[in-house]
Design a protein around this motif. Sequence first.
Motif, PDB file in Angstrom:
ATOM      1  N   UNK A  76       0.825  -1.203   0.000  1.00 47.01           N
ATOM      2  CA  UNK A  76       0.000   0.000   0.000  1.00 47.01           C
ATOM      3  C   UNK A  76       0.863   1.258   0.000  1.00 47.01           C
ATOM      4  N   UNK A  77       1.939   1.225   0.721  1.00 48.90           N
ATOM      5  CA  UNK A  77       2.860   2.373   0.760  1.00 48.90           C
ATOM      6  C   UNK A  77       3.421   2.661  -0.629  1.00 48.90           C
ATOM      7  N   UNK A  78       3.824   1.607  -1.337  1.00 44.22           N
ATOM      8  CA  UNK A  78       4.354   1.788  -2.687  1.00 44.22           C
ATOM      9  C   UNK A  78       3.294   2.322  -3.628  1.00 44.22           C
ATOM     10  N   UNK A  79       2.091   1.773  -3.522  1.00 46.67           N
ATOM     11  CA  UNK A  79       1.022   2.188  -4.433  1.00 46.67           C
ATOM     12  C   UNK A  79       0.668   3.656  -4.234  1.00 46.67           C
ATOM     13  N   UNK A  80       0.554   4.106  -2.999  1.00 44.63           N
ATOM     14  CA  UNK A  80       0.121   5.479  -2.732  1.00 44.63           C
ATOM     15  C   UNK A  80       1.149   6.498  -3.215  1.00 44.63           C
ATOM     16  N   UNK A  81       2.409   6.118  -3.216  1.00 48.56           N
ATOM     17  CA  UNK A  81       3.413   7.055  -3.730  1.00 48.56           C
ATOM     18  C   UNK A  81       3.640   6.873  -5.231  1.00 48.56           C
ATOM     19  N   UNK A  82       2.856   6.004  -5.859  1.00 45.85           N
ATOM     20  CA  UNK A  82       2.916   5.834  -7.307  1.00 45.85           C
ATOM     21  C   UNK A  82       3.999   4.905  -7.787  1.00 45.85           C
ATOM     22  N   UNK A  83       4.600   4.148  -6.890  1.00 44.76           N
ATOM     23  CA  UNK A  83       5.669   3.229  -7.257  1.00 44.76           C
ATOM     24  C   UNK A  83       5.081   1.848  -7.551  1.00 44.76           C
ATOM     25  N   UNK A  84       4.416   1.759  -8.698  1.00 42.79           N
ATOM     26  CA  UNK A  84       3.716   0.519  -9.063  1.00 42.79           C
ATOM     27  C   UNK A  84       3.912   0.250 -10.552  1.00 42.79           C
ATOM     28  N   UNK A  85       3.797  -1.013 -10.963  1.00 45.21           N
ATOM     29  CA  UNK A  85       3.861  -1.325 -12.397  1.00 45.21           C
ATOM     30  C   UNK A  85       2.554  -0.951 -13.090  1.00 45.21           C
ATOM     31  N   UNK A  86       2.582  -0.957 -14.405  1.00 46.41           N
ATOM     32  CA  UNK A  86       1.358  -0.711 -15.163  1.00 46.41           C
ATOM     33  C   UNK A  86       1.022   0.742 -15.361  1.00 46.41           C
ATOM     34  N   UNK A  87       1.945   1.656 -15.051  1.00 48.46           N
ATOM     35  CA  UNK A  87       1.645   3.076 -15.189  1.00 48.46           C
ATOM     36  C   UNK A  87       1.721   3.561 -16.633  1.00 48.46           C
ATOM     37  N   UNK A  88       2.180   2.700 -17.526  1.00 47.89           N
ATOM     38  CA  UNK A  88       2.295   3.110 -18.926  1.00 47.89           C
ATOM     39  C   UNK A  88       1.025   2.828 -19.726  1.00 47.89           C
ATOM     40  N   UNK A  89       0.048   2.217 -19.094  1.00 47.25           N
ATOM     41  CA  UNK A  89      -1.216   1.950 -19.798  1.00 47.25           C
ATOM     42  C   UNK A  89      -2.093   3.197 -19.757  1.00 47.25           C
ATOM     43  N   UNK A  90      -2.647   3.570 -20.908  1.00 47.49           N
ATOM     44  CA  UNK A  90      -3.494   4.742 -20.974  1.00 47.49           C
ATOM     45  C   UNK A  90      -3.591   5.328 -22.368  1.00 47.49           C
ATOM     46  N   UNK A  91      -2.737   4.859 -23.282  1.00 50.02           N
ATOM     47  CA  UNK A  91      -2.706   5.435 -24.621  1.00 50.02           C
ATOM     48  C   UNK A  91      -3.966   5.145 -25.431  1.00 50.02           C
ATOM     49  N   UNK A  92      -4.641   4.035 -25.171  1.00 48.30           N
ATOM     50  CA  UNK A  92      -5.879   3.759 -25.905  1.00 48.30           C
ATOM     51  C   UNK A  92      -6.910   4.846 -25.673  1.00 48.30           C
ATOM     52  N   UNK A  93      -6.995   5.328 -24.442  1.00 52.13           N
ATOM     53  CA  UNK A  93      -7.912   6.431 -24.149  1.00 52.13           C
ATOM     54  C   UNK A  93      -7.445   7.710 -24.831  1.00 52.13           C
ATOM     55  N   UNK A  94      -6.133   7.895 -24.923  1.00 53.20           N
ATOM     56  CA  UNK A  94      -5.604   9.087 -25.590  1.00 53.20           C
ATOM     57  C   UNK A  94      -6.022   9.120 -27.053  1.00 53.20           C
ATOM     58  N   UNK A  95      -5.901   7.992 -27.754  1.00 58.05           N
ATOM     59  CA  UNK A  95      -6.295   7.941 -29.162  1.00 58.05           C
ATOM     60  C   UNK A  95      -7.787   8.253 -29.317  1.00 58.05           C
ATOM     61  N   UNK A  96      -8.573   7.697 -28.434  1.00 57.43           N
ATOM     62  CA  UNK A  96     -10.028   7.877 -28.535  1.00 57.43           C
ATOM     63  C   UNK A  96     -10.415   9.334 -28.318  1.00 57.43           C
ATOM     64  N   UNK A  97      -9.847   9.958 -27.287  1.00 53.17           N
ATOM     65  CA  UNK A  97     -10.206  11.346 -26.985  1.00 53.17           C
ATOM     66  C   UNK A  97      -9.631  12.312 -28.026  1.00 53.17           C
ATOM     67  N   UNK A  98      -8.466  12.003 -28.577  1.00 49.11           N
ATOM     68  CA  UNK A  98      -7.871  12.879 -29.579  1.00 49.11           C
ATOM     69  C   UNK A  98      -8.748  12.950 -30.823  1.00 49.11           C
ATOM     70  N   UNK A  99      -9.174  11.804 -31.312  1.00 49.42           N
ATOM     71  CA  UNK A  99     -10.002  11.792 -32.513  1.00 49.42           C
ATOM     72  C   UNK A  99     -11.393  12.353 -32.234  1.00 49.42           C
TER      73      UNK A  99
END
Length: 218
Positions: A76-99
């Motif tokens: 929980x300590x790692x997660x709250x400070x943002x030290x977690x894997x999977x932070x690079x997921x999000x580009x699919x939403x970027x493509x959708x909102x851009x178009x």
Amino acid sequence: MSHRVRNEEGQAAPLYITAVVGLLFLALLYFVFGKADVRRNEAQTAADAAALAAAMDSRNGLKIGFLDKILDPDGLKDLIRGDVPGKTRGCNEAYRFAERNGAQTGSVVCDPLYDGRWGFTIELKSGQTVGDSALPGTENRRATASATAIVEPLCRFKPNEDAEIPEEPGDDDEPGEEEEKPSPGTIQCDGKDWIIDPANLDLLPDMADLFRVRLAED
């Protein structure tokens, strides 16, 4: 005398015509650059929306991990400070909102940040060109824009030092009895604390309480 007046009028006519032509050309330039500015604003709006969408989707994706680690102080300590894997997921939403906001299809480039920050940079082109104008070569020009959005942790985890790891049930324990689990600690945010209650895990902060999403200047 009248001959001199007619001569002066004859000389002034070309100057007047030149001035009018110059003003018309300036008006056309203003119109062209005005259209280009509109396209730039449209492209920047699309880039901003896409970057924010990517960062928010990446942040909200931690919800499941947050619930999984809520009783694990170290995780929980790692997660709250943002030290977690999977932070690079999000580009699919970027493509959708851009178009959705008028970006040219296929022009959107989404890159996660690898400079120590958690976020995304978006580059794209406007969906519409400047169009026909008095300036040759501008009809097919598209405005370009870029934007970066980041996710910033807002809270910290303070473990409960008095909490003890519950012992495994023994033979002398009566069946059906469960020892009350102690709180693993407190999530401390700006002006608000959440004491984690294992019996009421629905009373927890939302991802928007734990992390702020904003556009970065670079």
